[in-house]
Motif scaffolding. Structure first.
Motif, PDB file in Angstrom:
ATOM      1  N   LEU A 137       0.739  -1.170   0.120  1.00 29.85           N
ATOM      2  CA  LEU A 137       0.037  -0.005   0.005  1.00 29.85           C
ATOM      3  C   LEU A 137       0.898   1.246  -0.089  1.00 29.85           C
ATOM      4  N   SER A 138       1.960   1.007   0.624  1.00 26.60           N
ATOM      5  CA  SER A 138       2.683   2.343   0.596  1.00 26.60           C
ATOM      6  C   SER A 138       3.316   2.749  -0.760  1.00 26.60           C
ATOM      7  N   THR A 139       3.519   1.741  -1.446  1.00 20.17           N
ATOM      8  CA  THR A 139       4.342   1.994  -2.836  1.00 20.17           C
ATOM      9  C   THR A 139       2.975   2.618  -3.516  1.00 20.17           C
ATOM     10  N   LEU A 140       1.893   1.729  -3.686  1.00 19.36           N
ATOM     11  CA  LEU A 140       0.628   2.674  -4.219  1.00 19.36           C
ATOM     12  C   LEU A 140       0.494   4.063  -4.095  1.00 19.36           C
ATOM     13  N   LEU A 141       0.400   4.328  -2.655  1.00 21.57           N
ATOM     14  CA  LEU A 141       0.337   5.703  -2.166  1.00 21.57           C
ATOM     15  C   LEU A 141       1.188   6.679  -2.670  1.00 21.57           C
ATOM     16  N   LYS A 142       2.481   6.267  -2.784  1.00 21.82           N
ATOM     17  CA  LYS A 142       3.523   7.233  -3.290  1.00 21.82           C
ATOM     18  C   LYS A 142       3.231   7.489  -4.843  1.00 21.82           C
ATOM     19  N   ASN A 143       2.813   6.421  -5.582  1.00 22.57           N
ATOM     20  CA  ASN A 143       2.658   6.589  -7.071  1.00 22.57           C
ATOM     21  C   ASN A 143       1.296   7.290  -7.217  1.00 22.57           C
ATOM     22  N   LEU A 144       0.494   7.122  -6.356  1.00 25.06           N
ATOM     23  CA  LEU A 144      -0.724   8.111  -6.349  1.00 25.06           C
ATOM     24  C   LEU A 144      -0.360   9.651  -6.218  1.00 25.06           C
ATOM     25  N   ILE A 145       0.243   9.865  -5.254  1.00 22.25           N
ATOM     26  CA  ILE A 145       0.825  11.219  -4.861  1.00 22.25           C
ATOM     27  C   ILE A 145       1.659  11.961  -6.147  1.00 22.25           C
TER      28      ILE A 145
END
Length: 275
Positions: A137-145
């Motif tokens: 989830l942390s990697t997904l969140l960084k890419n979303l940002i």
């Protein structure tokens, strides 16, 4: 960052001027701030219980924003290499359990799920089978940002509930509305402020804006485990962090939009580096 622009009145405030308007003003308008140069989402953090001065901050700044350069590299920015950047050819398998993978249609794309409940069959191309990788989830969140191309992409993302297109699954907080109540999505965005409520059975409320904006509610029963993962004892320290939560949007009896977190693996936070 020494100054921030209030999107409600257009005034560029210093911290002293902002706080000088009074607690009621600060509580309301801290949720309506932007970088005065690039317009990136900004936040205000009160003086900490340990004496750290009140401040403004923004993340992410635009690439050539001088205020962003002055702030320096913040925690949670995209790092180098494949561990952070999601390639457009990937089919994404969401890792909710930090390596304890649940197999989700590993060999067949299967059903692509419409967020409104209508499934449809995905027909792969005739070329090489699409690369697929587990992503936290942390990697997904960084890419979303940090990657507009990612959050608007047609990439497939596999969950236990089925498969979705990235652009249909993830919803940034300002786009959340009552029309989405009852739907399961990946909701994400900046936390403007946080509070413990109600007294005596304190859940953590991570707020994204004013009364009409969505909040993320971490159940009181998760308090100890949540604090081990994110060792923050002052709710004020959550201001400026980003959160991604998978869940169903709900509407309270008082018409408050919220997502309830009852399983810790469904939420990820990227904390600001001034914490």
């Amino acid at each position: 960052m020494d100054v921030a622009r209030c999107t409600a009145d257009g005034i560029v405030y210093t911290v002293e001027l902002f706080e000088g308007r009074g607690d009621s003003f600060v509580s309301q308008y801290r949720r309506l701030l932007a970088c005065p140069e690039c317009g990136g989402p900004a936040f205000y953090r009160r003086e900490s219980t340990k004496g750290q001065a009140a401040c403004f901050g923004a993340r992410p700044h635009a690439l050539k924003c001088s205020l962003g350069a002055a702030e320096g590299r913040r925690a949670g920015t995209m790092g180098p290499g494949e561990q952070e950047s999601i390639q457009p050819i990937e089919r994404i398998l969401v890792d909710f359990n930090y390596g304890a993978h649940e197999e989700v249609n590993p060999d067949d794309p299967g059903q692509v799920v419409d967020p409104n409940g209508r499934g449809r069959r995905f027909t792969p191309g005739t070329g090489r089978r699409q690369s697929q990788k587990h992503r936290r989830l942390s990697t997904l969140l960084k890419n979303l940002i940090y990657s507009p191309a990612f959050r608007n992409s047609e990439q497939l993302i596999a969950l236990p509930k089925g498969e979705y297109r990235v652009k249909e699954l993830f919803v940034e907080f300002p786009s959340v509305s009552e029309t989405m109540v009852g739907s399961y999505r990946g909701f994400w965005g900046m936390v403007s402020d946080a509070a413990m409520y109600p007294k005596g059975n304190e859940s953590l409320w991570l707020n994204s804006g004013g009364r009409d904006a969505v909040s993320v509610v971490v159940d009181a029963d998760l308090g100890e485990a949540f604090q081990k993962r994110y060792p923050i004892f002052d709710p004020e320290k959550f201001a400026g962090s980003y959160v991604l939560v998978f869940g169903e949007l709900r509407l309270s009896q008082k018409n408050k939009l919220y997502i309830a977190v009852k399983v810790l693996d469904q939420i990820s936070l990227l904390l600001d580096d001034q914490q």
